[in-house]
Enzyme design. Structure first.
Site, PDB file in Angstrom:
ATOM      1  N   TYR A 288     -15.815  16.979 -16.121  1.00  0.00           N
ATOM      2  CA  TYR A 288     -16.147  15.557 -16.095  1.00  0.00           C
ATOM      3  C   TYR A 288     -17.233  15.284 -15.039  1.00  0.00           C
ATOM      4  O   TYR A 288     -17.141  15.770 -13.904  1.00  0.00           O
ATOM      5  CB  TYR A 288     -14.867  14.764 -15.791  1.00  0.00           C
TER       6      TYR A 288
ATOM      7  N   LYS B 135      -7.593   6.354 -19.349  1.00  0.00           N
ATOM      8  CA  LYS B 135      -7.853   6.827 -20.710  1.00  0.00           C
ATOM      9  C   LYS B 135      -6.604   6.698 -21.584  1.00  0.00           C
ATOM     10  O   LYS B 135      -6.095   5.613 -21.748  1.00  0.00           O
ATOM     11  CB  LYS B 135      -8.379   8.265 -20.640  1.00  0.00           C
TER      12      LYS B 135
ATOM     13  N   ASP C 241      -6.566  18.917 -14.779  1.00  0.00           N
ATOM     14  CA  ASP C 241      -6.888  17.559 -15.213  1.00  0.00           C
ATOM     15  C   ASP C 241      -6.439  17.470 -16.674  1.00  0.00           C
ATOM     16  O   ASP C 241      -7.046  18.069 -17.560  1.00  0.00           O
ATOM     17  CB  ASP C 241      -8.394  17.329 -15.068  1.00  0.00           C
TER      18      ASP C 241
ATOM     19  N   ARG D 244       0.858  -1.194   0.000  1.00  0.00           N
ATOM     20  CA  ARG D 244       0.000   0.000   0.000  1.00  0.00           C
ATOM     21  C   ARG D 244       0.892   1.241   0.000  1.00  0.00           C
ATOM     22  O   ARG D 244       0.617   2.235  -0.652  1.00  0.00           O
ATOM     23  CB  ARG D 244      -0.949   0.031   1.207  1.00  0.00           C
TER      24      ARG D 244
HETATM   25  C1  LIG Z   1     -12.544   9.478 -16.791  1.00  0.00           C
HETATM   26  C2  LIG Z   1     -12.154  10.800 -16.301  1.00  0.00           C
HETATM   27  C3  LIG Z   1     -11.909  11.023 -14.943  1.00  0.00           C
HETATM   28  C4  LIG Z   1     -12.125   9.964 -13.888  1.00  0.00           C
HETATM   29  O1  LIG Z   1     -11.226   8.925 -13.976  1.00  0.00           O
HETATM   30  P1  LIG Z   1     -11.544   7.404 -13.539  1.00  0.00           P
HETATM   31  O2  LIG Z   1     -10.299   6.706 -13.894  1.00  0.00           O
HETATM   32  O3  LIG Z   1     -12.760   6.956 -14.294  1.00  0.00           O
HETATM   33  O4  LIG Z   1     -11.810   7.428 -12.065  1.00  0.00           O
HETATM   34  C5  LIG Z   1     -11.507  12.289 -14.561  1.00  0.00           C
HETATM   35  N1  LIG Z   1     -11.348  13.281 -15.460  1.00  0.00           N
HETATM   36  C6  LIG Z   1     -11.591  13.109 -16.765  1.00  0.00           C
HETATM   37  C7  LIG Z   1     -11.394  14.241 -17.708  1.00  0.00           C
HETATM   38  C8  LIG Z   1     -12.000  11.868 -17.236  1.00  0.00           C
HETATM   39  O5  LIG Z   1     -12.254  11.702 -18.547  1.00  0.00           O
END
Ligand SMILES: *Cc1c(COP(=O)(O)O)cnc(C)c1O
Length: 399
Positions: free
Chosen positions: A119, A216, A191, A67
């Site tokens: 998001y 992603k 982000d 962890r």
């Molecule tokens: C998918 C996404 C998230 C969240 O990520 P997860 O891996 O699904 O928890 C946050 N920001 C953006 C822009 C996203 O496309």
């Protein structure tokens, strides 16, 4: 003797330079990923272990419990940090876990400025988890810096942006927002999921923290859920590290390894996503059944100029409004053969998404409409299949 020392020095400087000026593609494949010291394994092994044997109390090789730290995860942390030009990287079990860890450095009463268009999962995290414990949020329009400036309060600790935004691909000026936030003593979090460090490096533009859903593009193969935080400030890093250790939302060694494998090809994938997406956007613009196309690479996009300034490519997401509503969208989805109707984005495979009732269902309907996530909005994650097959698929589904 002097000659020998000089020679050593030159070799040392050359090595140092090679490390410093290593290009993105090379860093993705090698940083944090030297051959395994114990066995010589060329590829970082999956250290599938929860614990590490100690020689005597507190005498160990840097790892105690997974962890807190695991060598496969360390490799990923180091690689991601280097790709974002940051000092520290921290991998998480999801993008939202990474976001939550960042928000966890705030205290009740602290204020955060966030965009109206973001998001859906981040919106849910704010509404359901953070506002109930008295973290304050102001939703504002970041394309208008005057409005942003007026949103700062004495208690503002953080400015949170996503650019390009999900799903409307709005572009926010990272450099200008960072300068404004610094003046107001607030941290800037970006982000960077949509652009990836291949196309955009927020830390170099003045941001303090970069967050990713590695689910992603970074992983890129739609087979893991993961997140990451990258930053330069040691004190901030230690705070987020403490959250990670205390809460424990860490990725498994196997997920870390898959992400590390995925990230090796990030550059080539992003180039192809970008090339395909611009062709898809141009194609959609000409379709009689399409009302409006959103893609920052189009000159008609309101954020095109800023995108060109702060990005080296526009990414693989194209959104559009189909003429009609849910019924027309559903007909379109049913006719698609290559594009799959699914949540998520950023994989090599093309996906289509109905944002209003899929990724953005957490938004109340009135707000959804207000920010532009209308009943006829479709988001495409353009994959790296052959462009002709993608255009044929879209053409069939639109007629
Ligand atoms: C998918 C996404 C998230 C969240 O990520 P997860 O891996 O699904 O928890 C946050 N920001 C953006 C822009 C996203 O496309």
């Amino acid at each position: 003797m002097l000659f020998f020392i000089l020679l050593q020095f030159i070799i040392f400087v050359k090595l140092l330079l090679a490390i410093i000026i290593m290009q993105f593609e090379t860093k993705a494949i090698w940083v944090g990923q030297a051959a395994d010291k114990a066995t010589g394994a060329t590829i970082v092994p999956i250290y599938q272990t929860s614990t590490f044997t100690q020689e005597e109390v507190n005498k160990h090789k840097g790892y105690e419990y997974s962890r807190v730290g695991n060598p496969t995860r360390t490799a990923l942390d180091e690689c991601l940090a280097s790709l974002e030009e940051g000092k520290y990287g921290l991998s998480f079990s999801s993008g939202l876990a990474a976001e939550h860890a960042i928000f966890s450095i705030l205290r009740p009463g602290d204020h955060v400025i966030v965009p109206e268009d973001m998001y859906g999962g981040t919106y849910r995290l704010i509404k359901e988890i953070l506002e109930p414990v008295n973290i304050k949020f102001t939703f504002t329009d970041f394309t208008d810096l005057k409005t942003l400036e007026q949103s700062f309060l004495p208690s503002t600790k953080m400015v949170w942006i996503e650019t390009p935004t999900n799903p409307l691909l709005k572009i926010f000026d990272i450099e200008a927002i960072s300068a404004l936030s610094r003046k107001n003593s607030a941290l800037v979090v970006v982000d960077n999921t949509f652009a990836t460090p291949y196309f955009q490096k927020p830390l170099l533009l003045g941001a303090d923290i970069v967050v990713h859903s590695t689910t992603k593009y970074i992983n890129g193969h739609s087979d893991i859920i993961g997140g990451a935080v990258i930053l330069n400030d040691t004190l901030l890093y230690e705070k987020i590290l403490l959250v990670q250790k205390s809460v424990g939302a860490v990725p498994s060694p196997f997920d870390s390894w898959l992400t590390l494998r995925g990230v090796k090809t990030l550059a080539v994938r992003m180039r192809q996503h970008d090339q395909n997406a611009i062709k898809v956007a141009q194609f959609l613009e000409k379709q009689p059944n399409v009302e409006k196309v959103f893609f920052p690479g189009l000159e008609t996009h309101p954020g095109h100029k800023i995108a060109k300034k702060q990005m080296t490519g526009f990414g693989g997401i194209v959104s559009f409004r189909i003429k009609g509503g849910l019924a027309e969208a559903n007909t379109f989805f049913k006719k698609l053969k290559v594009f799959q109707l699914a949540d998520s984005l950023g994989g090599v495979e093309s996906l289509a998404n109905y944002s209003a009732l899929m990724t953005h269902e957490a938004f109340p309907p009135e707000l959804r409409t207000k920010i532009g996530v209308t009943d006829n909005l479709i988001r495409l994650s353009v994959g790296i299949e052959h462009i002709d097959d993608l255009l044929t698929d879209l053409n069939n589904a639109l007629t």
